[in-house]
Design a protein around this motif. Structure first.
Motif, mmCIF file in Angstrom:
data_model
loop_
_atom_site.group_PDB
_atom_site.id
_atom_site.type_symbol
_atom_site.label_atom_id
_atom_site.label_comp_id
_atom_site.label_asym_id
_atom_site.label_seq_id
_atom_site.Cartn_x
_atom_site.Cartn_y
_atom_site.Cartn_z
ATOM 1 N N THR A 73 0.833 -1.202 0.000
ATOM 2 C CA THR A 73 0.000 0.000 0.000
ATOM 3 C C THR A 73 0.866 1.249 0.000
ATOM 4 O OG1 THR A 73 -1.721 -1.199 1.190
ATOM 5 C CG2 THR A 73 -1.867 1.188 1.208
ATOM 6 N N LEU A 74 1.965 1.218 0.749
ATOM 7 C CA LEU A 74 2.859 2.378 0.794
ATOM 8 C C LEU A 74 3.568 2.610 -0.539
ATOM 9 C CD1 LEU A 74 4.467 1.953 4.336
ATOM 10 C CD2 LEU A 74 2.787 3.663 3.618
ATOM 11 N N PHE A 75 4.043 1.554 -1.157
ATOM 12 C CA PHE A 75 4.841 1.713 -2.364
ATOM 13 C C PHE A 75 4.018 1.742 -3.655
ATOM 14 C CE2 PHE A 75 8.089 -0.064 0.537
ATOM 15 C CZ PHE A 75 8.964 1.020 0.503
ATOM 16 N N VAL A 85 -10.729 0.460 -5.908
ATOM 17 C CA VAL A 85 -10.848 -0.301 -4.670
ATOM 18 C C VAL A 85 -9.835 0.273 -3.682
ATOM 19 C CG1 VAL A 85 -10.669 -2.603 -3.636
ATOM 20 C CG2 VAL A 85 -11.489 -2.361 -5.964
ATOM 21 N N PRO A 86 -10.187 0.370 -2.396
ATOM 22 C CA PRO A 86 -9.190 0.845 -1.422
ATOM 23 C C PRO A 86 -7.937 -0.036 -1.439
ATOM 24 C CG PRO A 86 -11.369 0.723 -0.425
ATOM 25 C CD PRO A 86 -11.478 0.115 -1.783
ATOM 26 N N GLY A 87 -6.791 0.612 -1.331
ATOM 27 C CA GLY A 87 -5.510 -0.081 -1.435
ATOM 28 C C GLY A 87 -5.352 -1.295 -0.541
ATOM 29 N N PRO A 88 -5.611 -1.171 0.767
ATOM 30 C CA PRO A 88 -5.415 -2.341 1.633
ATOM 31 C C PRO A 88 -6.258 -3.552 1.222
ATOM 32 C CG PRO A 88 -5.587 -0.370 2.960
ATOM 33 C CD PRO A 88 -5.895 0.038 1.549
ATOM 34 N N PHE A 151 -11.396 -6.428 6.723
ATOM 35 C CA PHE A 151 -11.012 -5.257 5.933
ATOM 36 C C PHE A 151 -12.102 -4.901 4.915
ATOM 37 C CE2 PHE A 151 -6.929 -5.468 7.785
ATOM 38 C CZ PHE A 151 -6.288 -4.278 7.503
ATOM 39 N N ILE A 152 -12.693 -5.908 4.299
ATOM 40 C CA ILE A 152 -13.770 -5.643 3.332
ATOM 41 C C ILE A 152 -14.945 -4.960 4.018
ATOM 42 C CG2 ILE A 152 -15.546 -6.805 1.946
ATOM 43 C CD1 ILE A 152 -13.390 -8.777 1.058
ATOM 44 N N VAL A 157 -16.521 -2.242 1.145
ATOM 45 C CA VAL A 157 -16.421 -2.725 -0.232
ATOM 46 C C VAL A 157 -17.508 -3.755 -0.458
ATOM 47 C CG1 VAL A 157 -14.950 -3.940 -1.892
ATOM 48 C CG2 VAL A 157 -13.951 -2.295 -0.292
ATOM 49 N N HIS A 158 -18.190 -3.632 -1.580
ATOM 50 C CA HIS A 158 -19.227 -4.604 -1.938
ATOM 51 C C HIS A 158 -18.668 -5.490 -3.038
ATOM 52 C CE1 HIS A 158 -22.056 -2.446 0.522
ATOM 53 N NE2 HIS A 158 -21.718 -1.315 -0.091
ATOM 54 N N PRO A 159 -18.300 -6.736 -2.695
ATOM 55 C CA PRO A 159 -17.720 -7.619 -3.704
ATOM 56 C C PRO A 159 -18.712 -7.905 -4.836
ATOM 57 C CG PRO A 159 -17.440 -8.548 -1.509
ATOM 58 C CD PRO A 159 -18.362 -7.366 -1.387
ATOM 59 N N ARG A 160 -18.158 -7.996 -6.033
ATOM 60 C CA ARG A 160 -18.950 -8.341 -7.208
ATOM 61 C C ARG A 160 -18.059 -9.201 -8.118
ATOM 62 N NH1 ARG A 160 -17.369 -3.080 -7.453
ATOM 63 N NH2 ARG A 160 -16.218 -2.487 -9.299
#
Length: 161
Positions: A73-75, A85-88, A151-152, A157-160
């Motif tokens: 996530t940092l790099f 999508v959020p990085g983590p 984390f989800i 985040v709504h998986p699809r």
């Protein structure tokens, strides 16, 4: 009138002849099913040995993907933003199955080396050791997958498909 049954001859001992197999036909999956308890015993032994020898125990299965996710996530944070999508979540969703696969391959290869004495002295299906090693890595998978689900849910985040 008394009838007496003739004494039954003792059942003959069953002798199984082991011959080397040729090609892929020799996987003998039915034989592997007969030794399923041995697979479960080897799996249990692998899990106990792995976590008994570490100071962190099962926490290592959680911390390892979390640290890798943090570094990625940092790099590489801007690449996840392009995917929407959020990085983590993006990196952890990729790291969890990858780590299970890589650990499974490494553990299954090492299982043949670590059980070499047992393989040469006692007969059992040779697939037993690698399958038990792969099943042992599923404990790590479920621990890391639980963190991925957290984390989800935390990031909404709504998986699809």
């Amino acid at each position: 009138m008394e009838t007496s049954a003739a004494p039954r001859p003792r059942d003959a001992l069953v002798t199984e002849v082991l011959e080397p197999s040729r090609g892929w036909v020799g996987l003998r999956l039915g034989e592997l099913w007969r030794y399923r308890e041995l697979v479960l015993f080897f799996t249990w032994r692998n899990v106990l040995v792995r976590y008994k020898q570490t100071a962190l125990g099962i926490a290592w299965a959680v911390l390892q993907p979390l640290f890798l996710m943090l570094l990625m996530t940092l790099f590489f944070g801007k690449y996840a933003d392009q995917a929407g999508v959020p990085g983590p979540v993006y990196y952890l969703a990729a790291l969890v199955p990858w780590m299970v696969f890589s650990n499974s391959v490494a553990q299954s290869a090492n299982s043949l080396v670590s059980n070499a004495n047992l393989l040469s002295k006692v007969y059992f299906p040779r697939l037993t050791a690698p399958i038990a090693a792969v099943l042992g890595t599923l404990v790590d998978f479920f621990a890391a997958f639980a963190i991925l689900v957290v984390f989800i849910l935390a990031y909404g985040v709504h998986p699809r498909w």
